[in-house]
Design an enzyme around this catalytic site. Structure first.
Site, PDB file in Angstrom:
ATOM      1  N   ASP A 166       0.859  -1.183   0.000  1.00 19.28           N
ATOM      2  CA  ASP A 166       0.000   0.000   0.000  1.00 19.28           C
ATOM      3  C   ASP A 166       0.889   1.224   0.000  1.00 19.28           C
ATOM      4  OD1 ASP A 166      -2.764   1.355   0.621  1.00 19.28           O
ATOM      5  OD2 ASP A 166      -1.398   2.170   2.115  1.00 19.28           O
ATOM      6  N   GLU A 223       0.804   5.490   0.632  1.00 17.17           N
ATOM      7  CA  GLU A 223       0.085   6.692   1.058  1.00 17.17           C
ATOM      8  C   GLU A 223       0.670   7.867   0.297  1.00 17.17           C
ATOM      9  OE1 GLU A 223      -2.522   6.867   3.082  1.00 17.17           O
ATOM     10  OE2 GLU A 223      -2.498   4.694   3.384  1.00 17.17           O
ATOM     11  N   HIS A 281      -4.972   4.226   7.907  1.00 16.37           N
ATOM     12  CA  HIS A 281      -4.398   4.940   6.774  1.00 16.37           C
ATOM     13  C   HIS A 281      -2.882   5.087   6.915  1.00 16.37           C
ATOM     14  CE1 HIS A 281      -8.125   6.106   4.626  1.00 16.37           C
ATOM     15  NE2 HIS A 281      -8.644   5.946   5.825  1.00 16.37           N
ATOM     16  N   ASP A 309      -2.514  -0.913   7.007  1.00 19.62           N
ATOM     17  CA  ASP A 309      -3.570  -1.139   6.018  1.00 19.62           C
ATOM     18  C   ASP A 309      -3.392  -2.458   5.271  1.00 19.62           C
ATOM     19  OD1 ASP A 309      -4.655   1.223   6.802  1.00 19.62           O
ATOM     20  OD2 ASP A 309      -4.434   2.264   4.894  1.00 19.62           O
TER      21      ASP A 309
END
Length: 259
Positions: free
Chosen positions: A8, A10, A153, A158
């Site tokens: 993931d 961000e 987040h 996550d």
């Protein structure tokens, strides 16, 4: 089958009509495909090319001060390449968002991006297999549905939540597949009626937004003030079951309880 890497990223959110996303954090876990257990992990904050694009993100804890002292992408690119290249990539909405951010970041430093052995996008997978029984299929919504807590987040948190969500969804689908068709139809009707909150999953900018407040309280079929009456009715039904016509009496009381 090769190792699965759940990952993931961000990013910043483009403002003022801009289209550029700057990566702020990368997180990944290596998962054994046979046991679906984590065998390794890696996570790092990343200093973006434009610090002014970093808006306060209280919901995730990623601040401009934190990323201002983080390594540049080119300093961690080799590590990210090694963990991604030649493995099966997995994540939530990675096909539309995260994969593109990886390609952009490697293009910025003039290096070829890592290539996946395969791709598992849990958003696409669950849209087809799980439907709308859990709502809009955002990660925060799915986590709330299964009682896994609030989405943080942060990349590593996550991806671990993503793995647990998939395990729960797979368990539900496996159990449902063994139910008689009549019960399966009833389950689908109930889950569809309870899943119509929230908007359909949209662009990734929406997925990266702060999680909305979603109640994790289980749905109870009776109001609190009626629960005592239900218990009393159940006792009567059980007592009546000892009479000369137990089945008829029990069914009659069961119908009255379910109204």
């Amino acid at each position: 089958m090769g190792e699965i890497v759940f990952f993931d990223v961000e990013t910043t959110v483009p403002l003022g009509g801009g289209k550029r996303f700057w990566m702020l954090e990368f997180g990944a876990i290596l998962v054994c495909p046979k046991k679906l257990v984590e065998v390794d992990s890696y996570c790092t904050l990343i200093r973006p090319g434009d610090l002014s694009a970093v808006e306060p993100r209280r919901f995730s804890g990623i601040t401009r001060d934190a990323v201002s002292i983080a390594p540049l992408f080119e300093e961690v690119a080799d590590r990210i390449f090694d963990i991604l290249n030649g493995r099966v990539w997995a994540g939530h909405n990675i096909q539309r968002f995260d994969c593109a951010r990886i390609r952009e970041a490697f293009a910025d430093i003039g290096k070829p991006p890592p290539e996946p052995l395969g791709l598992i996008d849990s958003l696409s997978l669950l849209t087809q297999a799980f439907g709308n029984r859990a709502g809009n299929l955002k990660m925060a919504t799915l986590a709330s549905y299964f009682g896994l807590g609030q989405q943080k987040h942060r990349s590593l948190d996550d991806v671990r939540m993503n793995l647990e969500v998939l395990k729960h969804c797979a368990t539900v689908l496996l159990l449902e597949s063994s139910l008689p068709q009549t019960l399966r139809n009833q389950c689908n009707m109930v889950t569809r009626s309870r899943a119509n909150y929230g908007k359909p999953c949209g662009e990734e900018a929406s997925r990266k937004s702060p999680p909305t407040s979603i109640s994790t309280q289980r749905v109870v079929p009776y109001k609190r003030e009626r629960f005592g009456k239900v218990m009393d009715g159940a006792k009567v039904a059980l007592a009546s079951a000892q009479t000369s016509r137990p089945l008829h009496s029990l069914l009659r009381h069961s119908r009255s309880l379910l109204r």
